[in-house]
Every structure is written in structure tokens, then in C-alpha cells.
Scaffold this motif. Structure first.
Motif, short mmCIF file in Angstrom:
data_model
loop_
_atom_site.label_atom_id
_atom_site.label_comp_id
_atom_site.label_asym_id
_atom_site.label_seq_id
_atom_site.Cartn_x
_atom_site.Cartn_y
_atom_site.Cartn_z
N VAL A 154 0.84 -1.20 0.00
CA VAL A 154 0.00 0.00 0.00
C VAL A 154 0.88 1.26 0.00
CG1 VAL A 154 -1.70 1.29 1.34
CG2 VAL A 154 -1.89 -1.18 1.14
N LEU B 152 -1.98 8.62 4.02
CA LEU B 152 -2.68 7.45 4.55
C LEU B 152 -3.38 7.82 5.85
CD1 LEU B 152 -0.15 4.60 3.77
CD2 LEU B 152 -2.48 4.80 2.91
N ASN C 242 -7.48 7.64 6.98
CA ASN C 242 -7.64 6.70 8.10
C ASN C 242 -7.04 5.33 7.82
OD1 ASN C 242 -9.06 8.64 9.54
ND2 ASN C 242 -10.99 7.99 8.60
N LEU C 243 -5.90 5.29 7.17
CA LEU C 243 -5.26 4.00 6.92
C LEU C 243 -3.85 3.98 7.51
CD1 LEU C 243 -6.14 2.86 3.30
CD2 LEU C 243 -6.81 1.81 5.44
N PHE D 216 -1.16 0.86 7.79
CA PHE D 216 -1.44 -0.22 6.85
C PHE D 216 -0.48 -0.23 5.67
CE2 PHE D 216 -5.45 0.18 9.06
CZ PHE D 216 -5.86 -1.13 9.20
N LEU E 229 -6.38 -6.04 1.92
CA LEU E 229 -7.27 -4.99 2.41
C LEU E 229 -8.72 -5.32 2.09
CD1 LEU E 229 -5.43 -1.74 1.26
CD2 LEU E 229 -5.21 -2.95 3.42
N SER E 230 -9.64 -4.74 2.84
CA SER E 230 -11.06 -4.88 2.54
C SER E 230 -11.42 -3.90 1.43
CB SER E 230 -11.88 -4.58 3.78
OG SER E 230 -11.85 -3.19 4.04
N MET F 171 -11.21 -0.27 2.36
CA MET F 171 -9.82 0.15 2.56
C MET F 171 -9.10 0.34 1.23
SD MET F 171 -9.21 -2.42 5.67
CE MET F 171 -7.57 -2.23 6.29
N ARG G 66 -10.02 3.63 -0.09
CA ARG G 66 -9.38 4.73 0.63
C ARG G 66 -7.90 4.80 0.29
NH1 ARG G 66 -10.52 3.92 6.49
NH2 ARG G 66 -11.57 1.96 5.99
N ALA G 67 -7.26 3.65 0.15
CA ALA G 67 -5.84 3.65 -0.24
C ALA G 67 -5.68 4.26 -1.62
CB ALA G 67 -5.30 2.23 -0.22
N ALA H 195 -19.52 1.90 5.34
CA ALA H 195 -18.27 2.22 4.65
C ALA H 195 -18.50 3.28 3.58
CB ALA H 195 -17.69 0.96 4.03
N GLU I 199 -18.83 6.62 5.25
CA GLU I 199 -17.51 7.08 5.68
C GLU I 199 -16.76 7.73 4.53
OE1 GLU I 199 -16.65 3.76 9.15
OE2 GLU I 199 -15.51 3.73 7.28
#
Lengths: 277, 271
Positions: free
Chosen positions: A115, A142, A146-147, A150, A158-159, A162, A165-166, A192, A195
């Protein structure tokens, strides 16, 4: 109105009219012989969140690919940050891309990199920063999404939320003036997705970016948009503020808002003709 | 009536032929353009601030070449032994078994080593190249590269081509050694000649030209494998199934082109 303008102009130099960040005029595009975009007009002003909304197959993704310069239109003008990207040379386009960030639908993180390396990649290719600075900058971004912590994971670990977001962190690592986000909430659970909407709003506040979001999710569109452009069958059927779109009396807009399936009235003759063609 | 149906059938065949030819020419043009572009980035990349990264080339070379060393060694050894068995059997008729040395040395260096190595690399790495680029295309990673401002041909294609150009000739040299060694092991047992003598005779039989012939071929084969692999990868459409189809196509095409090119080169290099 005109009086005040003539009065003020001799003394103070007139404030330059705010240039739109994106200006699309009469964009026409084809897939083979099929016309997929028909005379699209679109203006996005600085600092605004524009949501391009439409059902699947409406042409919104094709429009996005044209805005990104991944496809050349049949005709029309696409001005991004004042430059007509249909006429730019490869080097000029390369320069322009440094000021744009894109978060793709599926994230499009590079599977062979961690990531952190993914987020660093634009810095590595466009700047001459040393490893340490790049690492700090990627950690900062990151953190924004909010990562934090990671960065050493692989994208496959990752989900879905995530990954998105990445991907967003990679898109904003060069501090772009213009951010594109393709289907932020697709494939995510409601929490999610919410968010991510919050994140988009926060980004605009914090970094004063112009953001273009392509989505078919009404809820998310109404929450984040300053203005919405509704696309159906390759045409812009309406463009306006959230309230204007809600109040629109246009039938196709209302169909989309109320999740009403397209009118399927069958003309008997036409039906027979189609079958026996 | 029958005349008309034959006529339409004929027209159909001609049309089909024409369409396929046009597509073939189109694809050849695409591959040629890709090849030139990859070389362009290697030469001009630094000046345009988009260098072909050396570590990327080495990573490809590692996957294409270093990891193929065991299998190349085994296969070329086997080919050498096989040539020795056949050679000795055939030459017995003339009572000229001892001449098998020349046969093995020449056929391995000129023909078998480059051919076996490149068929192996095509199956191992040509397919992997197509699958990797194809998967990246389907998951929008290629688009992501482009919007970041990274030319995918420079970032992915050029290192693959250079890695291939570096490793296929190197593996061919390894194949030369292993093939001759395999032939030597069998011949020395069968003909009661010490391995050292066999090696001496092989070296005496070989000219620089023989090795060079094999190396020239291996360079051509490397370009074929890389370009067929890369171009098929970039042309993938249709998800996982498309990737699978392109991978198969890539292997079949590159092996066919390798064999055809081999024939043509052998003809011209031996006249």
C-alpha cells in the motif's frame, strides 16, 4: 447591473472572471459506429463537488474516461484547468496529469506493491524527493484516509473500503487541484460508503480541491454534491444544484430518482419488426 | 440456384480472407509500433524524465532468466543425450561413430539450444507477461498508470523486452554448454572416450560463427516472445476469460513464429 460595472471598472481593475476547472463543450464520442456520448456540455467551477450521475450504460464512465484523457473524442472540446486536452501533446498532457488525481472504481492499486509503495508511486515518478520524505508524505496521506499503519500490507490483504481509501490516498499524494472519483460507494456496505462520503467532504474542506464524482448512488450524490449532472443515454438531461435536481419535473430525472424502470411500453408492430428483421 | 450459392460462398471465403489479412497487417503494425516505442523509451526516457528503471529490467531478467536456469539445464542436457544416442546409432552404419562429436556440437549451438530455450521461455515467461499485463488492464491498473502520468509501455513493456533480450541469449549459452555436456556424458560411456577428450574435440569442431549463429537467432526469438507477449497483454478484453484466451494465444503465436523464424534464419545464415 451594467451601471455598477461601468462605474467600478475605471478605478479598480476588474477581478478576473473565475475560470472553470473543467469545461466540456459539445462532446461527441463513438464506440465503433455506436454513438455513446451526444453533445455533452459540462462546467465544473473551482472548489466545487460535481457529481455526474446516471444509470449503468448511461455513458457516465465513458465521459469520465474522456475527462481523464484516456479516450479521444470524435468531436468537441474538453478543457481541463484551462487546457484543451484533445489538443495537448504527450509532454503537455504529462505535465497536466501531475495536477490531477484519480481514484478508480476498483481501486486499481498495483497488486505487486505494498500500500505504501502504491501511494509513493506518483512521487517517485514525478519528483526527486528522497526515500524518507516520500515515506513521510505517503504516511501523511494514509493518515488522511484513516489508513495509518497499513502501509506495509499488500492490496490483496485490504477490505473493499480500505482499497478505495488507499486508492484515494494515492490520488491525492501529489496534492492535485482536481480529483476524480469513480463510483466511490459501489460495492461497499452502507457504513463504509457513508464514511467515504464524509472523507470526500473533508478533503474538499482541508485541501480546497475541485472534485468530480461519478456515481449511480442517489444517497451519496445528494449528500456530497454541490451540483449534479444527470446523464442518460449519452446525453446530459439536467444539470443543477441538489435541490434543483430533486425538484426537477423532467420525467427521466424523476425515473432515476424514484428508481422507476424505464418505460417498457411495447408497440406490437415495432416488436414484430424487431423479431423478423 | 447452385451457381448462386457457390458464388456467395466463394465471396464469403474471399471476404473472410480479406478481413483476416487486414487484421493481421493491423496487428503487425501495432506490434512494430510497440517495439519502436519500447526502444524509444529506453534511449530517450531519461531525457524526457521518464527513464526505464534498471531495477525493473533486472527484476524481469530475474524472472525470465535466473529462475529458468534449472529447467533449461535439465532440458538441454536431455537434448544433448538424445542427440548422442541418435547420432551414434546413425553413424554406426558408416562406422563413423567418433564423428558424433561434430554433429552434437554444431546442432546444439546452431539449432537446438536457441530453439529449446526460446520455446521454454515462451511457455514460461511469454505467457506470464501476457497474463500480467492483461490482468492489470482488466483491473484498470494500466489506466491508473496512465493517469498518474506513467507510460505503460515504458514502465512495463520496455523492462520486459530488455530483460528478454538480456536473458534469452544468456540462457542459450548455458544451453550450449549443457547440451554438449549431455552429449559428452553419453558418448564417453558408449564410445569409451574420456570426457576431457570429448570436450577438446568439441571445442576444435566449433567455430565462433556457430555460436554466433545461435546467438543471433536467440536475440530474434527474444524479440518475438517479448513483443507477442506484451502486445497480447495490452489487447486483452473481456475479464478473466479474456486473459486466459490471450495467454494461450500468446504462447501458440510466439512458438509458431519462433519455429518459422528459425527456418528462415537457418536458410539465410547457412548460405
Amino acid at each position: 447591473m451594467s451601471d455598477t460595472m461601468t462605474e467600478s471598472s475605471p478605478q479598480t481593475p476588474q477581478a478576473p472572471a473565475v475560470e472553470p476547472v473543467i469545461e466540456v463543450r459539445d462532446l461527441v464520442a463513438h464506440y465503433g459506429t455506436r454513438r455513446v456520448l451526444n453533445k455533452i456540455n459540462l462546467t465544473v467551477m473551482p472548489g466545487e463537488i460535481m457529481v455526474i450521475m446516471g444509470g449503468s450504460g448511461s455513458g457516465k464512465s465513458t465521459l469520465l474516461r474522456h475527462l481523464l484523457g484516456l479516450k479521444r473524442p470524435t468531436s468537441g472540446v474538453i478543457k481541463v484547468l484551462g487546457k484543451d486536452i484533445t489538443r495537448l501533446s504527450a509532454a503537455e498532457m504529462h505535465q497536466l496529469r501531475r495536477t490531477m488525481g484519480v481514484a478508480f472504481q476498483g481501486g486499481a492499486l498495483f497488486g505487486s506493491m505494498t500500500v505504501g509503495e502504491n501511494v509513493c508511486l506518483p512521487l517517485r515518478e514525478h519528483t526527486k524527493l528522497d526515500e524518507n520524505t516520500m515515506r513521510i508524505m505517503s504516511r501523511m496521506k494514509l493518515e488522511v484516509v484513516n489508513l495509518a499503519g497499513f502501509e506495509d500490507l499488500m492490496p490483496s490483504e485490504l477490505s473493499g473500503g480500505m482499497v478505495k481509501r488507499a486508492s484515494l490516498a494515492r490520488a491525492i499524494v501529489m496534492d492535485p487541484k482536481l480529483l476524480f472519483f469513480d463510483e466511490p460507494s459501489s460495492g461497499l456496505d452502507p457504513v463504509a460508503a457513508a464514511e467515504l462520503d464524509e472523507l470526500i467532504l473533508r478533503l474538499r474542506r482541508a485541501m480546497n480541491m475541485t472534485i468530480v464524482v461519478v456515481t449511480h448512488e442517489l444517497e451519496s450524490a445528494f449528500k456530497i454534491a454541490d451540483r449534479i449532472t444527470v446523464i442518460d443515454q449519452g446525453e446530459v438531461i439536467m444539470s443543477g444544484t441538489v435541490q434543483e435536481v430533486r425538484d426537477s419535473e423532467n420525467e427521466r430525472v424523476q425515473n432515476l430518482l424514484n428508481r422507476r424502470p424505464r418505460d417498457e411500453t411495447v408497440d406490437a408492430d415495432d416488436y414484430l419488426r424487431r423479431l423478423t428483421r | 440456384m447452385t451457381v448462386r450459392t457457390t458464388a456467395t460462398a466463394l465471396r464469403g471465403i474471399v471476404e473472410q480472407l480479406g478481413r483476416h489479412s487486414v487484421r493481421g497487417i493491423e496487428e503487425f503494425g501495432y506490434v512494430a509500433a510497440l517495439f519502436v516505442e519500447a526502444l524509444y523509451w529506453f534511449v530517450m526516457g531519461r531525457r524526457r524524465m521518464q527513464p526505464v528503471r534498471l531495477h525493473a529490467v533486472f527484476r524481469e531478467a530475474m524472472m525470465i532468466g535466473i529462475q529458468a536456469i534449472p529447467i533449461v539445464s535439465v532440458l538441454c542436457l536431455a537434448v544433448g543425450i538424445m542427440l548422442a544416442i541418435q547420432g551414434i546409432e546413425t553413424l554406426k552404419t558408416f562406422g563413423a561413430q567418433s564423428k558424433v562429436v561434430i554433429g552434437i556440437a554444431l546442432s546444439v549451438t546452431r539449432e537446438f539450444s536457441p530453439l529449446i530455450v526460446s520455446i521454454l521461455v515462451a511457455g514460461r515467461s511469454g505467457s506470464a507477461i501476457t497474463a500480467r499485463i492483461g490482468t492489470m488492464h482488466e483491473s484498470q491498473e494500466i489506466d491508473a498508470l496512465r493517469v498518474i502520468g506513467i507510460n505503460p509501455v515504458r514502465y512495463l513493456g520496455a523492462p520486459m523486452l530488455l530483460g528478454m533480450l538480456l536473458m534469452v541469449p544468456s540462457l542459450t549459452v548455458l544451453g550450449d554448454v549443457m547440451g554438449i555436456l549431455g552429449g559428452g556424458i553419453y558418448s564417453s560411456m558408449e564410445l569409451n572416450v574420456p570426457l576431457a577428450v570429448y570436450a577438446d574435440r568439441s571445442l576444435a569442431a566449433l567455430h565462433v560463427d556457430d555460436i554466433r549463429q545461435g546467438l543471433i537467432k536467440s536475440v530474434v526469438f527474444a524479440v518475438i516472445i517479448a513483443m507477442v507477449g506484451i502486445s497480447n497483454g495490452f489487447q486483452v478484453r473481456g475479464g478473466a476469460e479474456g486473459v486466459g484466451r490471450a495467454t494461450t494465444r500468446s504462447v501458440v503465436l510466439s512458438i509458431s513464429f519462433i519455429v518459422l523464424a528459425d527456418m528462415i534464419f537457418t536458410y539465410f545464415l547457412n548460405r
